[in-house]
Design a protein around this motif. Sequence first.
Motif, PDB file in Angstrom:
ATOM      1  N   THR A  91       0.830  -1.306  -0.207  1.00 23.45           N
ATOM      2  CA  THR A  91      -0.077  -0.137  -0.004  1.00 23.45           C
ATOM      3  C   THR A  91       0.858   1.151   0.031  1.00 23.45           C
ATOM      4  N   MET A  92       1.897   1.129   0.698  1.00 25.08           N
ATOM      5  CA  MET A  92       2.795   2.336   0.669  1.00 25.08           C
ATOM      6  C   MET A  92       3.448   2.658  -0.424  1.00 25.08           C
ATOM      7  N   GLU A  93       3.793   1.788  -1.268  1.00 24.97           N
ATOM      8  CA  GLU A  93       4.593   2.067  -2.649  1.00 24.97           C
ATOM      9  C   GLU A  93       3.286   2.695  -3.555  1.00 24.97           C
ATOM     10  N   ILE A  94       2.007   2.193  -3.583  1.00 24.59           N
ATOM     11  CA  ILE A  94       0.846   2.621  -4.222  1.00 24.59           C
ATOM     12  C   ILE A  94       0.711   4.335  -3.851  1.00 24.59           C
ATOM     13  N   ASN A  95       0.785   4.551  -2.441  1.00 26.95           N
ATOM     14  CA  ASN A  95       0.445   5.708  -2.160  1.00 26.95           C
ATOM     15  C   ASN A  95       1.821   6.746  -2.556  1.00 26.95           C
ATOM     16  N   ILE A  96       3.040   6.219  -2.113  1.00 25.18           N
ATOM     17  CA  ILE A  96       4.108   7.347  -2.563  1.00 25.18           C
ATOM     18  C   ILE A  96       3.877   7.497  -4.198  1.00 25.18           C
ATOM     19  N   ASN A  97       3.645   6.736  -4.909  1.00 17.93           N
ATOM     20  CA  ASN A  97       3.525   6.813  -6.328  1.00 17.93           C
ATOM     21  C   ASN A  97       2.564   7.749  -6.608  1.00 17.93           C
ATOM     22  N   GLY A 110       8.009   7.410 -16.758  1.00 18.54           N
ATOM     23  CA  GLY A 110       9.010   7.396 -15.772  1.00 18.54           C
ATOM     24  C   GLY A 110       9.287   6.273 -14.774  1.00 18.54           C
ATOM     25  N   PRO A 111      10.561   6.372 -13.813  1.00 17.97           N
ATOM     26  CA  PRO A 111      10.420   5.507 -12.947  1.00 17.97           C
ATOM     27  C   PRO A 111       9.387   5.567 -11.735  1.00 17.97           C
ATOM     28  N   LYS A 112       9.306   4.476 -10.994  1.00 22.48           N
ATOM     29  CA  LYS A 112       8.202   4.504  -9.913  1.00 22.48           C
ATOM     30  C   LYS A 112       8.875   4.201  -8.674  1.00 22.48           C
ATOM     31  N   PHE A 113       8.242   4.423  -7.743  1.00 20.49           N
ATOM     32  CA  PHE A 113       8.842   4.060  -6.381  1.00 20.49           C
ATOM     33  C   PHE A 113       8.652   2.764  -6.150  1.00 20.49           C
ATOM     34  N   LYS A 114       9.666   1.837  -5.983  1.00 16.67           N
ATOM     35  CA  LYS A 114       9.458   0.479  -5.656  1.00 16.67           C
ATOM     36  C   LYS A 114      10.684   0.186  -4.569  1.00 16.67           C
ATOM     37  N   LEU A 115      10.140  -0.531  -3.493  1.00 16.58           N
ATOM     38  CA  LEU A 115      10.844  -1.147  -2.320  1.00 16.58           C
ATOM     39  C   LEU A 115      11.659  -2.493  -3.045  1.00 16.58           C
ATOM     40  N   SER A 116      12.892  -2.611  -2.788  1.00 19.42           N
ATOM     41  CA  SER A 116      13.534  -3.480  -2.988  1.00 19.42           C
ATOM     42  C   SER A 116      13.525  -4.842  -2.298  1.00 19.42           C
ATOM     43  N   LYS A 117      13.982  -6.164  -2.604  1.00 25.14           N
ATOM     44  CA  LYS A 117      13.966  -6.978  -1.609  1.00 25.14           C
ATOM     45  C   LYS A 117      14.592  -6.663  -0.276  1.00 25.14           C
ATOM     46  N   GLU A 118      15.865  -6.211  -0.298  1.00 29.62           N
ATOM     47  CA  GLU A 118      16.456  -5.704   0.684  1.00 29.62           C
ATOM     48  C   GLU A 118      15.771  -4.825   1.784  1.00 29.62           C
TER      49      GLU A 118
END
Length: 266
Positions: free
Chosen positions: A146-152, A201-209
């Motif tokens: 949800t955070m990824e979606i909201n930040i984008n 453009g690039p999207k905010f996405k959390l890495s596995k790390e």
Amino acid sequence: MVAALFALVISCGGSSKNPGETVVSIKTDFGEIKVKLYDDTPKHKENFVKLVSEGFYNDLLFHRVIKNCMIQGGDPNSRNAEPSVQLGGGSPGYTIPAEINPKYFHKKGALAAARLGGPKNPEKNSSGSQFYIVQGTIFRTGQLDTMEININMQKKDLMLREHFQAANDKFTVFKEKNDKEGFDKLVAEIRMEVDSIYDSGPKFKLSKEQRDAYSTIGGYPSLDGEYSVFGEVVEGFDVIDKIAAVKTGGANRPEENVKMKIELVK
């Protein structure tokens, strides 16, 4: 900042100093925090070491504390500040160019530079002295999604506002002429332009790390990519929690002063 977080599961139990690492000791009445500084954020490391060597931080306060977020200090105006004084605007008179490295993020214990937010600081230059240490919180997988979606969505909304603001003079002319058709056409054109820029453009996405860290030890992922992280705590995670739990008043300043003394670890 908030009114503006590794491939391995990291233990909060502490870590010894490895040869060649630069480690500083932050001593408080709540205990000692040891922090290692990253070599690949050289401008922030060099500046921090310089200030520590000069005794700049001694007797300054952790002047801003937000539970489940971070503890912030390094404002030179906090030395001997009266309880009623609002802090956070002081500096040594300079800023540091941003060194935002995607491999360093806002996991618990991250050391990062505070900075002026908003359009007045588009390059995200760091404060010359103010820093914060992340406490954060632990997130579930669904919360991170949800955070990824909201930040984008927030980034897209900001882009849209900036484009509307840039076209403000044109909108004013349409209003003065009572030209609703022209006004609506321009709105549609701007929306289409922003959609195109956003989609390509690039999207905010959390890495596995990042996901591994945020779902185990915790942190504050919404700050990622916005501030320069230049070190991490290796000992004293419990001290972060103790300071983050203190009672605060206006502007999140602790009601009882939390002083610091910072030294290089020999």
